[in-house]
Motif scaffolding. Sequence first.
Motif, mmCIF file in Angstrom:
data_model
loop_
_atom_site.group_PDB
_atom_site.id
_atom_site.type_symbol
_atom_site.label_atom_id
_atom_site.label_comp_id
_atom_site.label_asym_id
_atom_site.label_seq_id
_atom_site.Cartn_x
_atom_site.Cartn_y
_atom_site.Cartn_z
ATOM 1 N N VAL A 118 0.863 -1.176 0.000
ATOM 2 C CA VAL A 118 0.000 0.000 0.000
ATOM 3 C C VAL A 118 0.901 1.228 0.000
ATOM 4 C CG1 VAL A 118 -1.788 1.277 1.244
ATOM 5 C CG2 VAL A 118 -1.779 -1.223 1.296
ATOM 6 N N SER A 119 0.614 2.196 -0.878
ATOM 7 C CA SER A 119 1.383 3.435 -0.898
ATOM 8 C C SER A 119 0.444 4.609 -1.109
ATOM 9 C CB SER A 119 2.452 3.399 -2.003
ATOM 10 O OG SER A 119 1.852 3.241 -3.264
ATOM 11 N N GLY A 120 0.842 5.749 -0.565
ATOM 12 C CA GLY A 120 0.020 6.948 -0.678
ATOM 13 C C GLY A 120 0.840 8.156 -1.062
ATOM 14 N N ASP A 121 0.157 9.137 -1.653
ATOM 15 C CA ASP A 121 0.800 10.374 -2.082
ATOM 16 C C ASP A 121 -0.095 11.543 -1.696
ATOM 17 O OD1 ASP A 121 2.581 12.121 -3.367
ATOM 18 O OD2 ASP A 121 1.415 12.026 -5.229
ATOM 19 N N VAL A 122 0.518 12.589 -1.188
ATOM 20 C CA VAL A 122 -0.241 13.766 -0.740
ATOM 21 C C VAL A 122 0.134 14.957 -1.617
ATOM 22 C CG1 VAL A 122 -0.594 13.020 1.623
ATOM 23 C CG2 VAL A 122 1.515 14.174 1.029
ATOM 24 N N GLY A 123 -0.161 14.854 -2.911
ATOM 25 C CA GLY A 123 0.244 15.830 -3.914
ATOM 26 C C GLY A 123 0.043 17.280 -3.539
ATOM 27 N N ALA A 124 -1.139 17.688 -3.076
ATOM 28 C CA ALA A 124 -1.436 19.089 -2.772
ATOM 29 C C ALA A 124 -0.622 19.595 -1.592
ATOM 30 C CB ALA A 124 -2.919 19.269 -2.490
#
Length: 185
Positions: A118-124
């Motif tokens: 599982v991976s996540g990205d917090v672009g903003a």
Amino acid sequence: MLIRSVKAFVMATALVAASAAPAFAQGSEGIGNVAVGLSFLGDEGGVGVQAAVSNRLRSLANDKMLSWIVDGSFHHNGESLLDVSWNSLFLQGGVQVSGPLSDKAQWFAHGMIGIWRVSGDVGAFGDLCDALAVDCGTSDTSIVFTPGAGISYALNDKASAYAQLDLPISDGNTTRFTIGVKFSR
């Protein structure tokens, strides 16, 4: 140590999948199934794709069959307003038992073990995270055990539509529902 185990499992899974390709290409009766489907991961896990390869190990009593199975799926979900997204990747292998329900319908049940990434990205929030020197992205890889079951319905002698429900069990448990098409040799 966990990284070595994960690498060994991925290599073993790749070898099993590669060994299935020649058997599938030979077209021997009852050997080689390839399934592809649209998959829905519970707990806001998103929508994705699932693919599996299986091959008969042996016939059992009452027209049942024991097979090995290698399964992989990728799911994506995101929030466009905040530009936040997360991905889930499953790579698993195990055994499957199947049997007839009617002339065209068949049931199947399987147990698989593998990895769940599982991976996540917090672009903003990336610029804010960089300014604060904080790593806002996240990722986790864990061992997963997945029991599951489903039903397939023969469309013709080489293709079946299927639906299956899996219950991945790991650090974070969820559900995975897939509908798709299975091709047989």
